[in-house]
Structure formats: structure tokens, C-alpha cells
Enzyme design. Sequence first.
Site, PDB file in Angstrom:
ATOM      1  N   SER A 159       3.862 110.627  34.275  1.00 28.07           N
ATOM      2  CA  SER A 159       5.192 110.528  34.574  1.00 28.07           C
ATOM      3  C   SER A 159       5.697 112.121  34.407  1.00 28.07           C
ATOM      4  O   SER A 159       5.205 113.115  33.418  1.00 28.07           O
ATOM      5  CB  SER A 159       6.408 109.912  33.840  1.00 28.07           C
TER       6      SER A 159
HETATM    7  N1  SAH Z   1       2.602 106.082  29.870  1.00 22.50           N
HETATM    8  C1  SAH Z   1       1.289 106.944  30.820  1.00 22.50           C
HETATM    9  C2  SAH Z   1       1.602 106.759  32.146  1.00 22.50           C
HETATM   10  C3  SAH Z   1       1.203 105.507  32.737  1.00 22.50           C
HETATM   11  S1  SAH Z   1       1.165 104.996  34.299  1.00 22.50           S
HETATM   12  C4  SAH Z   1       1.188 108.076  30.356  1.00 22.50           C
HETATM   13  O1  SAH Z   1       1.834 108.864  29.507  1.00 22.50           O
HETATM   14  O2  SAH Z   1       0.314 108.802  30.775  1.00 22.50           O
HETATM   15  C5  SAH Z   1       1.052 103.236  34.212  1.00 22.50           C
HETATM   16  C6  SAH Z   1      -0.055 102.754  33.590  1.00 22.50           C
HETATM   17  O3  SAH Z   1       0.396 101.269  33.415  1.00 22.50           O
HETATM   18  C7  SAH Z   1      -1.291 102.937  34.615  1.00 22.50           C
HETATM   19  O4  SAH Z   1      -2.282 103.318  33.615  1.00 22.50           O
HETATM   20  C8  SAH Z   1      -1.595 101.177  34.784  1.00 22.50           C
HETATM   21  O5  SAH Z   1      -3.027 101.214  34.662  1.00 22.50           O
HETATM   22  C9  SAH Z   1      -0.635 100.708  33.569  1.00 22.50           C
HETATM   23  N2  SAH Z   1      -0.512  99.241  33.726  1.00 22.50           N
HETATM   24  C10 SAH Z   1      -0.231  98.787  34.902  1.00 22.50           C
HETATM   25  N3  SAH Z   1      -0.028  97.350  34.741  1.00 22.50           N
HETATM   26  C11 SAH Z   1      -0.582  97.055  33.298  1.00 22.50           C
HETATM   27  C12 SAH Z   1      -0.370  95.813  32.404  1.00 22.50           C
HETATM   28  N4  SAH Z   1       0.052  94.772  33.097  1.00 22.50           N
HETATM   29  N5  SAH Z   1      -0.714  96.050  31.104  1.00 22.50           N
HETATM   30  C13 SAH Z   1      -0.937  97.566  30.659  1.00 22.50           C
HETATM   31  N6  SAH Z   1      -0.943  98.507  31.397  1.00 22.50           N
HETATM   32  C14 SAH Z   1      -0.731  98.347  32.687  1.00 22.50           C
END
Ligand code: SAH
Length: 236
Positions: free
Chosen positions: A83
Site C-alpha cells: 500500500s
Molecule cells: N501488508 C502488505 C500488503 C499486502 S497486499 C505489505 O505491507 O506489503 C495484501 C496481501 O493479502 C497479498 O499479499 C495477498 O496475497 C494477501 N491475502 C489475500 N487473501 C488472504 C488471506 N485469506 N489470508 C492471508 N493473506 C491473504
Amino acid sequence: MAFVIFMLMAALFNTTESKNPQDPYLRQREEMVRLQLEYRGISDSKVLEAFSNVPRDAFVPLEYRRYSYADQPIPIGEGQTISQPYIVAYMTEVLQVRPNEKVLEIGTGSGYQAAILAEMDVEVFSIEVNEILADRARIILENLGYKKINLKTGDGYEGWEEHAPFDAILVTCSPASVPPKLKEQLAEGGRMIIPVGLQNSVQYLYLLEKQKGKIRQKSVMPVRFVPMTDGKGKTY
Ligand code: SAH
């Protein structure tokens, strides 16, 4: 007069380069903190300090590294994004975490948000459904020496029962509604920040608070996050 000269000298010698000449991103990082975060109203000094300490560039794939401190989300592979710094800061600040609290993150992604939380002196539990991203984040966080981060590869929709309850929960992927297990795993007095809404439609960040067993929730701003999925293609 002497005081003015002293202050000028102090400002001159306190340039970013003198802090760590090896870090080519130090100035960009300090500018990000000032112009993107402080200027827009992030005021918790501990949050600002966390953003000054964590090298965001270390979490960004090489081909996008020069945009590490830009005011925008950045691709991290596997169709996912890290983000925009302001959103990460806002979500961190609004949770008002205190040292030694237990914080659950759903969606480790690059590991950047987890590192920011670790800098807030809380114990971090973070779940990532995508194995490739989870492995990469584990290596980056280990290399940077973060010890208070517990990572799990799996579906975060169900939360992390063994370590519940959590004082704070931060979700970085968007389900259509708040997963019931996450509400359950919130401690008394606990706070949760979560984007809710379907992909390609309006999503809102919701702030939830549990008091006397009851959850109060309010929407705080429109956002755009990747969907929460079960890892096999189903979106929640
Ligand atoms: N917090 C992260 C941004 C992540 S983007 C950072 O600082 O880089 C959102 C993430 O959520 C993605 O990597 C995606 O694979 C993950 N995601 C999606 N559905 C999920 C689930 N059910 N459980 C865990 N992770 C999930």
C-alpha cells in the site's frame, strides 16, 4: 547571534548523509515521512519514527525499487501490491497500539507493514496466503533482524486461533464483509482496521472496537485493496 550561528551549524552537520552515508534512500525516506505522512496529519511520534527506521526499499522488488518512497502503491509480484505509505501509516496510527500488545495482520505481502508494527514494540502475528510472497517476506524480515514477528503461511480468513485474543487486528486485503472469526479473536478493548467491499466496487476502511463483548464499527475512508482470497481462487 551566537545562538543563531550554533543552530545553523547544528542544522548543517545534522544532514541525513552524516547519519548513515551508506544508505542511498535515507533522504527520500525522510522526505516521505515529512511530506506524505506528517503533512497529511499523521502525528504519533512513534509511528513517524517507525517509518523513519524501516527501509521500505528492502521490501520492494528490484525493478520497482526506485519508486520505493513514492506516494503510491507498488507491485510486489503475484499480482499483489504494497500500500501507499500514507495508508500504511494511517492504519497503524488508528489502532493506537501499546508496547507488548499482540497484533494480528492478515496479508503479510512484502512484510513492510509487519516491520512497521514490530517497530511499535508489539508482538506481531502475520498470515499470508500466497506461499511465494510469504517465503520472500520471511527472508527479508529475517535479514533485517526482526524477531518479534511470527509468520504463518495460510488463509487468514479464520484468524490465528492459538494466539488469540489479539489487542489489535490489521487486515490488508478486502473481504465482502468482516470475517466472524476475526471479530471473535479480538480482545476486550481491542481494535480492528479492515477494508470491506468487493473488488472493482467501492471499498471502505472500517474501524471496529470491542467493548464489553460488543463490537462498534464505523467507516473511516474509501480505499482500494486487493481481495481476500482462500488461495485457490475463491474470494471472500
Ligand atoms: N501488508 C502488505 C500488503 C499486502 S497486499 C505489505 O505491507 O506489503 C495484501 C496481501 O493479502 C497479498 O499479499 C495477498 O496475497 C494477501 N491475502 C489475500 N487473501 C488472504 C488471506 N485469506 N489470508 C492471508 N493473506 C491473504
